[in-house]
Motif scaffolding. Structure first.
Motif, short mmCIF file in Angstrom:
data_model
loop_
_atom_site.label_atom_id
_atom_site.label_comp_id
_atom_site.label_asym_id
_atom_site.label_seq_id
_atom_site.Cartn_x
_atom_site.Cartn_y
_atom_site.Cartn_z
N VAL A 1 -19.98 -14.40 16.33
CA VAL A 1 -18.84 -14.61 15.27
C VAL A 1 -18.20 -13.29 15.79
O VAL A 1 -16.87 -13.60 15.61
CB VAL A 1 -19.62 -14.32 14.43
N ALA A 2 -18.18 -12.35 15.88
CA ALA A 2 -16.93 -11.21 16.09
C ALA A 2 -16.74 -11.87 17.20
O ALA A 2 -14.85 -11.37 17.04
CB ALA A 2 -17.51 -9.82 15.95
N LEU A 3 -16.78 -12.35 18.33
CA LEU A 3 -15.85 -12.52 19.62
C LEU A 3 -15.35 -14.05 18.77
O LEU A 3 -13.78 -14.39 19.72
CB LEU A 3 -16.62 -13.59 21.03
N ALA A 4 -15.37 -15.00 18.27
CA ALA A 4 -14.94 -16.05 17.67
C ALA A 4 -13.90 -16.08 16.71
O ALA A 4 -12.82 -15.91 17.21
CB ALA A 4 -15.81 -17.14 16.97
N GLU A 5 -14.08 -15.28 16.09
CA GLU A 5 -13.55 -14.52 14.97
C GLU A 5 -12.05 -13.23 15.63
O GLU A 5 -11.03 -13.46 15.16
CB GLU A 5 -13.38 -13.08 14.05
N SER A 6 -12.48 -12.91 16.89
CA SER A 6 -11.72 -11.73 17.84
C SER A 6 -10.31 -13.27 18.01
O SER A 6 -9.27 -12.64 18.87
CB SER A 6 -12.52 -11.03 18.63
N ALA A 7 -11.09 -14.04 18.71
CA ALA A 7 -10.45 -15.02 19.44
C ALA A 7 -9.06 -15.11 18.87
O ALA A 7 -7.95 -15.51 19.37
CB ALA A 7 -10.83 -16.14 20.16
N ILE A 8 -9.70 -16.12 17.19
CA ILE A 8 -8.58 -16.53 16.49
C ILE A 8 -7.64 -15.43 16.52
O ILE A 8 -6.14 -15.87 16.29
CB ILE A 8 -9.18 -16.90 14.96
N LEU A 9 -7.95 -14.04 15.89
CA LEU A 9 -7.37 -13.71 15.70
C LEU A 9 -6.16 -13.03 16.87
O LEU A 9 -4.92 -12.49 15.96
CB LEU A 9 -7.79 -11.83 14.95
N VAL A 10 -6.10 -12.89 17.80
CA VAL A 10 -5.81 -13.03 19.17
C VAL A 10 -4.94 -13.96 18.83
O VAL A 10 -3.28 -13.29 19.59
CB VAL A 10 -6.08 -12.30 20.39
N LEU A 11 -5.03 -14.88 18.87
CA LEU A 11 -4.52 -15.58 19.42
C LEU A 11 -2.93 -16.01 18.16
O LEU A 11 -1.65 -16.08 18.77
CB LEU A 11 -4.61 -17.63 18.65
N PHE A 12 -3.42 -15.74 16.80
CA PHE A 12 -2.44 -15.36 15.73
C PHE A 12 -1.61 -14.54 16.13
O PHE A 12 -0.21 -14.60 15.40
CB PHE A 12 -3.03 -15.35 14.46
N LEU A 13 -2.16 -13.62 15.99
CA LEU A 13 -0.91 -11.82 16.71
C LEU A 13 -0.73 -12.29 17.69
O LEU A 13 0.60 -11.80 17.27
CB LEU A 13 -2.17 -10.65 16.95
N HIS A 14 -0.45 -13.09 18.79
CA HIS A 14 0.26 -13.59 19.92
C HIS A 14 1.81 -13.79 18.94
O HIS A 14 2.69 -13.64 19.68
CB HIS A 14 -0.75 -13.82 20.64
N LEU A 15 0.84 -15.05 18.50
CA LEU A 15 2.11 -15.83 18.33
C LEU A 15 2.99 -15.83 17.29
O LEU A 15 4.41 -15.21 17.27
CB LEU A 15 0.70 -17.55 17.50
N VAL A 16 2.33 -14.71 16.67
CA VAL A 16 3.38 -13.72 15.54
C VAL A 16 4.38 -12.60 15.84
O VAL A 16 4.91 -12.86 15.76
CB VAL A 16 2.95 -13.38 14.61
N GLN A 17 3.90 -12.43 16.90
CA GLN A 17 4.68 -10.96 18.26
C GLN A 17 5.64 -12.45 18.92
O GLN A 17 6.83 -11.84 18.43
CB GLN A 17 3.79 -10.26 18.67
N ALA A 18 5.22 -12.45 19.25
CA ALA A 18 5.93 -13.72 20.36
C ALA A 18 7.70 -14.60 19.34
O ALA A 18 8.46 -13.84 19.78
CB ALA A 18 6.13 -14.88 20.61
N GLN A 19 7.27 -14.73 17.69
CA GLN A 19 8.78 -15.01 17.45
C GLN A 19 9.03 -13.47 16.69
O GLN A 19 10.34 -13.73 16.64
CB GLN A 19 7.27 -15.64 16.34
N GLU A 20 8.58 -12.90 16.75
CA GLU A 20 9.53 -11.81 15.91
C GLU A 20 9.96 -11.55 17.02
O GLU A 20 11.66 -10.58 17.63
CB GLU A 20 8.11 -10.26 15.25
N GLU A 21 9.76 -11.30 18.46
CA GLU A 21 9.97 -10.78 19.53
C GLU A 21 11.24 -11.58 19.91
O GLU A 21 12.65 -11.85 20.35
CB GLU A 21 9.45 -10.90 20.43
N LEU A 22 10.98 -12.76 19.55
CA LEU A 22 11.89 -13.69 19.65
C LEU A 22 13.01 -13.55 18.80
O LEU A 22 14.69 -13.92 19.43
CB LEU A 22 11.89 -15.47 20.08
N ALA A 23 13.39 -14.00 18.06
CA ALA A 23 14.55 -13.33 16.93
C ALA A 23 14.85 -11.95 16.89
O ALA A 23 16.36 -11.94 17.00
CB ALA A 23 13.12 -12.47 15.54
N VAL A 24 14.81 -11.26 17.93
CA VAL A 24 14.92 -10.01 18.51
C VAL A 24 16.39 -10.13 19.79
O VAL A 24 17.48 -10.10 19.15
CB VAL A 24 14.01 -9.02 18.28
N ASN A 25 15.42 -11.63 20.27
CA ASN A 25 16.25 -11.69 21.18
C ASN A 25 17.91 -12.47 21.26
O ASN A 25 18.60 -12.58 21.24
CB ASN A 25 15.44 -12.34 22.55
N ARG A 26 17.43 -13.44 20.16
CA ARG A 26 17.82 -14.73 19.39
C ARG A 26 19.09 -13.79 18.80
O ARG A 26 20.82 -13.60 19.37
CB ARG A 26 17.79 -15.35 18.40
#
Length: 114
Positions: free
Chosen positions: A73-98
């Motif tokens: 359960v902990a590994l599955a939860e971590s995998a999902i959270l890492v995915l969302f964390l990277h997606l959100v952070q990438a969008q914020e960095e893309l906004a800064v670059n734009r």
């Protein structure tokens, strides 16, 4: 031009700092799962009685199952959270670059051209 680059670097560092605690929490979730596994295995081992002829294998197997599900359960939860964390952070960095690109094209280049 160097002022823009410095500003963009500062914004990039600010984005990284805002995610530092989230990165730690995503890291600590599987760690807690592994700790739960170790505790579950220790509890299952405590059920073993070397002097008894008929061991309660069902209880031991259930205890081990719970401990391994804790990690799963902990590994599955971590995998999902890492995915969302990277997606959100990438969008914020893309906004800064734009924003930096927009400033460069519409302000800095016009100042140098004029």
């Amino acid at each position: 031009m160097s002022v823009l680059n410095s500003s963009l670097e500062l914004l990039g560092h600010r984005v990284d700092l805002r995610y530092a605690l989230l990165h730690y929490l995503v890291w600590v979730i599987p760690t807690v799962g592994f700790i739960g596994t170790v505790i579950g295995i220790a509890l299952a081992m405590s059920l073993i009685d070397p002097s008894a002829a008929g061991q309660p294998l069902g209880e031991i197997a259930r205890a081990l199952g719970v401990s391994f599900y804790t990690t799963l359960v902990a590994l599955a939860e971590s995998a999902i959270l890492v995915l969302f964390l990277h997606l959100v952070q990438a969008q914020e960095e893309l906004a800064v670059n734009r924003a930096g690109h927009y400033t460069l094209v519409n302000l800095i280049n016009r100042l140098y051209a004029g």
